[in-house]
Design an enzyme around this catalytic site. Sequence first.
Site, PDB file in Angstrom:
ATOM      1  CG  ASP A  50     -42.538 112.069 -25.702  1.00  0.00           C
ATOM      2  OD1 ASP A  50     -43.618 110.943 -26.520  1.00  0.00           O
ATOM      3  OD2 ASP A  50     -41.932 111.524 -25.794  1.00  0.00           O
ATOM      4  NE  ARG A 110     -40.586 110.169 -30.421  1.00  0.00           N
ATOM      5  CZ  ARG A 110     -41.399 110.521 -29.351  1.00  0.00           C
ATOM      6  NH1 ARG A 110     -40.813 111.825 -28.123  1.00  0.00           N
ATOM      7  NH2 ARG A 110     -42.481 109.300 -29.562  1.00  0.00           N
ATOM      8  CG  ASP A 113     -36.747 113.965 -26.304  1.00  0.00           C
ATOM      9  OD1 ASP A 113     -35.887 115.742 -25.779  1.00  0.00           O
ATOM     10  OD2 ASP A 113     -37.098 114.018 -25.457  1.00  0.00           O
ATOM     11  CG  ASN A 114     -40.974 115.091 -25.014  1.00  0.00           C
ATOM     12  OD1 ASN A 114     -39.757 113.547 -25.483  1.00  0.00           O
ATOM     13  ND2 ASN A 114     -40.398 115.223 -23.724  1.00  0.00           N
ATOM     14  NE  ARG A 128     -46.222 106.879 -27.157  1.00  0.00           N
ATOM     15  CZ  ARG A 128     -45.620 107.767 -27.084  1.00  0.00           C
ATOM     16  NH1 ARG A 128     -45.832 108.900 -26.161  1.00  0.00           N
ATOM     17  NH2 ARG A 128     -43.953 108.023 -27.228  1.00  0.00           N
ATOM     18  N   GLY A 136     -36.641 104.930 -25.026  1.00  0.00           N
ATOM     19  CA  GLY A 136     -36.143 104.078 -23.905  1.00  0.00           C
ATOM     20  C   GLY A 136     -37.432 102.756 -22.949  1.00  0.00           C
ATOM     21  N   GLY A 162     -33.650 108.158 -27.451  1.00  0.00           N
ATOM     22  CA  GLY A 162     -34.133 106.864 -28.849  1.00  0.00           C
ATOM     23  C   GLY A 162     -35.365 106.740 -27.597  1.00  0.00           C
ATOM     24  CG  ASP A 204     -38.158 101.597 -14.552  1.00  0.00           C
ATOM     25  OD1 ASP A 204     -38.561 102.150 -15.541  1.00  0.00           O
ATOM     26  OD2 ASP A 204     -38.341 101.029 -14.187  1.00  0.00           O
TER      27      ASP A 204
HETATM   28  P1  AMP Z   1     -39.558 111.552 -21.639  1.00  0.00           P
HETATM   29  O1  AMP Z   1     -38.769 112.727 -20.555  1.00  0.00           O
HETATM   30  O2  AMP Z   1     -40.040 110.572 -21.161  1.00  0.00           O
HETATM   31  O3  AMP Z   1     -39.379 111.771 -22.774  1.00  0.00           O
HETATM   32  O4  AMP Z   1     -38.118 111.245 -21.721  1.00  0.00           O
HETATM   33  C1  AMP Z   1     -37.171 111.723 -22.170  1.00  0.00           C
HETATM   34  C2  AMP Z   1     -35.271 110.047 -22.658  1.00  0.00           C
HETATM   35  O5  AMP Z   1     -35.828 109.172 -21.216  1.00  0.00           O
HETATM   36  C3  AMP Z   1     -36.481 109.116 -23.651  1.00  0.00           C
HETATM   37  O6  AMP Z   1     -35.575 108.730 -24.503  1.00  0.00           O
HETATM   38  C4  AMP Z   1     -37.492 108.259 -22.703  1.00  0.00           C
HETATM   39  O7  AMP Z   1     -37.452 106.784 -24.114  1.00  0.00           O
HETATM   40  C5  AMP Z   1     -36.182 108.152 -21.599  1.00  0.00           C
HETATM   41  N1  AMP Z   1     -36.969 107.253 -20.889  1.00  0.00           N
HETATM   42  C6  AMP Z   1     -38.063 107.823 -20.255  1.00  0.00           C
HETATM   43  N2  AMP Z   1     -38.450 107.433 -19.223  1.00  0.00           N
HETATM   44  C7  AMP Z   1     -37.935 105.892 -18.897  1.00  0.00           C
HETATM   45  C8  AMP Z   1     -37.410 104.607 -18.510  1.00  0.00           C
HETATM   46  N3  AMP Z   1     -37.928 104.883 -17.102  1.00  0.00           N
HETATM   47  N4  AMP Z   1     -36.760 103.397 -18.851  1.00  0.00           N
HETATM   48  C9  AMP Z   1     -35.961 104.455 -19.847  1.00  0.00           C
HETATM   49  N5  AMP Z   1     -36.739 105.282 -20.655  1.00  0.00           N
HETATM   50  C10 AMP Z   1     -36.816 105.736 -21.008  1.00  0.00           C
HETATM   51 MG    MG Z   2     -40.445 112.179 -24.634  1.00  0.00          MG
END
Ligand code: AMP
Ligand code: MG
Length: 488
Positions: A254, A175, A244-245, A168, A89, A87, A117
């Site tokens: 992403d 997705r 998810d990306n 963005r 995050g 989700g 965070d």
């Molecule tokens: P990503 O690898 O950036 O595409 O992130 C994968 C998942 O981790 C997604 O659900 C993001 O929302 C979550 N995520 C990545 N970094 C953070 C963060 N610093 N705080 C909260 N959720 C994160």
């Molecule tokens: Mg992502």
Amino acid sequence: MAFTLSGDDAIQELQPSPIPEPYWVAFSSSAAALLNIPLKSDGYPQDETWLNVLAGNSLVTQSQKFSHPIATVYSGHQFGVWAGQLGDGRAILLGDIAGQELQLKGAGKTRYSRMGDGRAVLRSSIREFLCSEAMHALGIPTSRALSIVGSHMPVLRETLETAAVCARLAPSFIRVGHFEHFASTQNIVQLKELADLLIDHHYPECRNSKNPYLDLFQKICARNAKLVAQWQAVGFCHGVLNSDNISVLGLTIDYGPFGFLDQFQIDHICNHSDHGGRYAYQRQPQIMHWNMACLASAFIPLLELEHSEEEAQTLLTNALGEFPIAYGETWLSLFRQKLGLGTEQDNDMDLIERLLQVMHDSKVDFTTLFRGLADINTNAPISEIKLRNDFIDRDAMDQWLDDYKKRLKIESSVDTDRKQKMNAVNPIYILRNHLAQAAIEKAQKKDFSEAAKLLSILEQPFDEQAQYQEYATPPSPDLESVEVSCSS
Ligand code: AMP
Ligand code: MG
């Protein structure tokens, strides 16, 4: 397009979390034009309330009020393994303007933050910002980046860094993982609502087809097949092609540990956390196909609304089988253009693959080589073609150049015309890692001029900008291995 599904488990309504003492780091006037935001002569919005809005500190500009910011739920496969619920995050969707969703990445924790965070650091925000705009200028579908707002707020990654919020834009951030979520929770009502919403707002041509959901699936596959071919043709490695990306609009989204190829290495891995090389350059097409298979699984219940289970599976399997064909056709067509070939000949694939092989063997710079091929004088002897000196196996390259010249003769190619066409598709300027790194290091010292300069160069990637020659050259050996980790 508002992301509205029935039930309150699909989204969380929430406010972004403020950052202290926000300041502008970067702003894209061309992205701002999409939203019709009037700008001052310094390129930043006339309406200064935008700073607080794009920082996540306020929801009101002089002309806009964002009344329902949300985070959405999705699930997905990460590195080939089902990861369950993920989700938004750290991304919060403020709302829609002029057909674009405005999302703040790094805007604080949400219900879906898990252990995170909710923040993004300045370093990764600059990379996402510059690459989004660079990809757009290269003609590759992508989410856009409007701005980066910085703050002194500390954020812990491998070291202590500072927070930034990247705004963005995309017509939709839906997705593959959104579909996987509702399919995995067997929530067919919301799965159908999601598909209908996508059709209504982004694929209206599917609405009246005989089999709207199959048609939708085919169109999503076609867009992503084309997208990944475009990545290959420009030497772009995404780095984290988890489901998810992957955008269902066929956009690059992403940006994390992505990288443009400097030296051409077919098995190049840009993400240092990708130990197995799952997302290496040459695997991207196959991985995108795999992600479309994940989407196909999620679509089974939709097709079962009208078909038996067996029929649904057969229809989706057949549609999935179109992916490699669509990818291959686009790839061949793009590489023909890169070589300035205006006609189609049976041996073209072989000619292209042989070039890539000698480039790989000699670790030749991908971008400068293709750009340089446009300058070949087909009437001069091969020994006078300068770029042959970049190859270790000169005989192999000479043989290739000889075959290339013969191939051009077949279609009576005229050097000047060919050069013009090739220069329109082979960029001079790409976001090389060491260039992004230089902009980041300056920005970390509060000097944002390098990021702005790089943005302006990358906005015209095909045009010779004489004063910026050093931005076109491959990195010196000490800068080749700028490390890019997943942490962002
Ligand atoms: P990503 O690898 O950036 O595409 O992130 C994968 C998942 O981790 C997604 O659900 C993001 O929302 C979550 N995520 C990545 N970094 C953070 C963060 N610093 N705080 C909260 N959720 C994160
Ligand atoms: Mg992502």
